[in-house]
Design a protein around this motif. Structure first.
Motif, short mmCIF file in Angstrom:
data_model
loop_
_atom_site.label_atom_id
_atom_site.label_comp_id
_atom_site.label_asym_id
_atom_site.label_seq_id
_atom_site.Cartn_x
_atom_site.Cartn_y
_atom_site.Cartn_z
N ASN A 43 -38.23 58.25 -106.09
CA ASN A 43 -39.02 59.31 -107.11
C ASN A 43 -39.92 58.18 -108.42
OD1 ASN A 43 -40.55 60.09 -105.41
ND2 ASN A 43 -38.77 62.10 -105.74
N LYS A 44 -38.61 58.10 -108.95
CA LYS A 44 -38.46 57.47 -110.41
C LYS A 44 -39.28 56.01 -109.69
CE LYS A 44 -35.04 57.75 -113.81
NZ LYS A 44 -36.41 58.08 -114.84
N SER A 56 -37.23 66.45 -107.42
CA SER A 56 -37.54 64.70 -107.76
C SER A 56 -36.43 64.23 -108.13
CB SER A 56 -38.62 65.12 -109.19
OG SER A 56 -40.18 65.81 -109.30
N CYS A 57 -35.70 64.39 -108.87
CA CYS A 57 -34.78 63.55 -110.21
C CYS A 57 -33.74 63.84 -110.88
CB CYS A 57 -35.59 62.40 -110.72
SG CYS A 57 -34.38 61.18 -111.53
N ILE A 58 -32.45 63.18 -109.88
CA ILE A 58 -31.00 63.76 -110.42
C ILE A 58 -30.11 62.80 -110.97
CG2 ILE A 58 -31.11 65.55 -108.54
CD1 ILE A 58 -29.14 64.49 -107.46
N ALA A 110 -36.38 64.24 -116.14
CA ALA A 110 -37.57 64.36 -114.76
C ALA A 110 -38.92 64.96 -114.71
CB ALA A 110 -36.17 64.21 -113.49
N GLY A 111 -38.53 66.17 -114.58
CA GLY A 111 -39.26 67.75 -114.08
C GLY A 111 -40.11 66.74 -112.58
N ASN A 112 -41.43 66.93 -113.03
CA ASN A 112 -42.08 65.86 -111.07
C ASN A 112 -42.92 64.69 -112.00
OD1 ASN A 112 -44.65 66.97 -112.98
ND2 ASN A 112 -44.93 68.39 -111.74
N GLY A 152 -24.07 60.82 -119.58
CA GLY A 152 -23.48 61.18 -118.39
C GLY A 152 -23.81 62.26 -117.31
N VAL A 153 -24.56 63.72 -118.29
CA VAL A 153 -24.68 64.60 -117.54
C VAL A 153 -26.42 65.22 -116.97
CG1 VAL A 153 -22.09 65.69 -118.61
CG2 VAL A 153 -24.56 66.11 -120.16
N ALA A 154 -26.97 64.62 -117.82
CA ALA A 154 -28.73 64.51 -117.74
C ALA A 154 -29.36 63.40 -117.74
CB ALA A 154 -29.17 65.61 -118.90
N HIS A 155 -30.93 63.91 -117.25
CA HIS A 155 -31.69 62.61 -117.73
C HIS A 155 -32.01 62.51 -118.70
CE1 HIS A 155 -36.05 61.05 -115.95
NE2 HIS A 155 -35.32 60.66 -115.42
#
Ligand code: FAD
Ligand code: SF4
Length: 328
Positions: free
Chosen positions: A130-131, A156-158, A197-199, A265-268
């Motif tokens: 999705n990205k 949507s994204c991890i 990331a959200g949508n 390294g833990v989040a967007h």
């Protein structure tokens, strides 16, 4: 690689004007990320606006005691500059924990903030992402998600955001200076610069189309004597963080006047452990308090199938970084 036009900008204004004329154009700074993405066909601008000739370089001390880093200054210069090493050693350590000496010689400060995720599915154009291509799905969600997020991810994204420098800049309350397509300048706090990331995972940050980063400003602080950057990774070079922690303490005797704990390294986006920071304020700088802060910092983590180890790793890395910061 697909063919593209190469255009040289001779001023910041001409750079934003050139970009505004072509919706498919991208800026080129050191090229250490954008060129890789073009080679892998993840990004396909039909024109690169070369920023190489602009004078947005150099490191200057501000009247208030803060510092400004030119967006086109190289990572190597920022990490090794005597004022950065003396007043902002956390930044120096974080930059030196990233990439390799050769890459840091090419990589610029602005480009570093805008590097894209290292999610392997993002780089593999045969996989949904999705990205890379909104609406196609997320290959990592049901795939190997060992490197992925444990905070703030969406369906949507991890993916995680990869910059080490940005984690330190968030801890230092830095601000990003931007020149817009309409010729106006504005300043964005690091905390508001990158997005979850959200949508809309295709949007990594809150820049508008055509925005040019001109500088990064760091306010004065009292963290120089007590700060640390600890990066845990699979091997000692050329590896992005599994978990990284920037820790900074302002001490009055053994009492913590203020603390900063930010994570990579833990989040967007670079992740601030604000509740753990608030817990430490006014407490003694003891290992027991550091451990409790680490529990608080990690209690809302939502790990995925393959990255549950990051929760314990995060706690241990926070404690280690705080202990190193205390030692100075
Ligand atoms: C093998 C390898 C290992 C690495 N390891 C690490 C690591 O461990 N930690 C880490 O933090 N980084 C790491 N990196 C990433 C590296 O730090 C970045 O690639 C680099 O900082 C990007 O800077 P650049 O100037 O080359 O950007 P470019 O590749 O030129 O540009 C990147 C993006 O930023 C945009 N851009 C650049 N400058 C501006 C500006 N002034 N205004 C607006 N847009 C702009 C470009 O259009 C492009 O979209 C690694 C890279 C490689 C290749
Ligand atoms: S985690 Fe994000 S970047 Fe990775 S495949 Fe899923 S959508 Fe793409």
């Amino acid at each position: 690689m697909r063919p593209f036009k190469f255009t040289k900008a001779d001023s910041a204004t001409s750079a934003v004007n050139l970009l505004s004329k072509n919706i498919n154009a991208s800026f080129l700074a050191g090229g250490t990320n954008i060129i890789d993405l073009m080679k892998e066909d993840v990004a396909h601008p039909d024109e690169l606006i070369n920023l190489g000739g602009l004078t947005l370089t150099g490191i200057k001390q501000l009247a208030d005691g803060g510092l400004t880093l030119g967006a086109l200054g190289k990572n190597t210069e920022a990490a090794n500059h005597p004022v950065v090493r003396k007043n902002y050693p956390l930044l120096s350590k974080a930059i030196l924990a990233g990439a390799s000496a050769q890459i840091r010689n090419m990589a610029t400060n602005g480009g570093n903030l805008l590097q894209r995720t290292r999610c392997s599915y993002f780089y593999d154009v045969s996989m949904p992402c999705n990205k890379r291509e909104p609406g196609t799905g997320c290959g990592a969600m049901e795939g190997i998600n060992r490197m992925h997020a444990i905070f703030g991810w969406s369906e949507s994204c991890i993916a995680v955001y990869p910059s080490d420098m940005a984690v330190a800049l968030l801890a230092l309350n830095a601000r990003v200076k931007v020149l817009s397509i309409d010729g106006k300048e504005r300043t964005i706090a690091m905390a508001d610069f990158h997005r979850l990331a959200g949508n809309q995972p295709e949007k990594d940050n809150n820049l508008q189309r055509g925005d040019l980063i001109t500088a990064i400003e760091i306010p004065p602080n009292n963290f120089a004597a007590h700060s640390a950057y600890v990066k845990v990774r699979d091997r000692n070079s050329y590896a992005f963080a599994l978990v990284s922690v920037a820790a900074a303490l302002n001490l009055s005797g053994n009492t913590i006047s203020s603390a900063r704990i930010t994570m990579g390294g833990v989040a967007h986006k670079p992740w601030a452990a604000t509740e753990a920071e608030a817990f430490l304020k006014g407490k003694s700088a003891t290992e027991a308090n550091f451990r409790e802060a680490a529990e608080i910092a990690m209690r809302d983590a939502k790990p995925l199938e393959h990255n549950k180890f990051k929760v314990e790793m995060g706690k241990r890395t926070i404690v280690l970084a705080l202990k190193q910061a205390l030692k100075g």
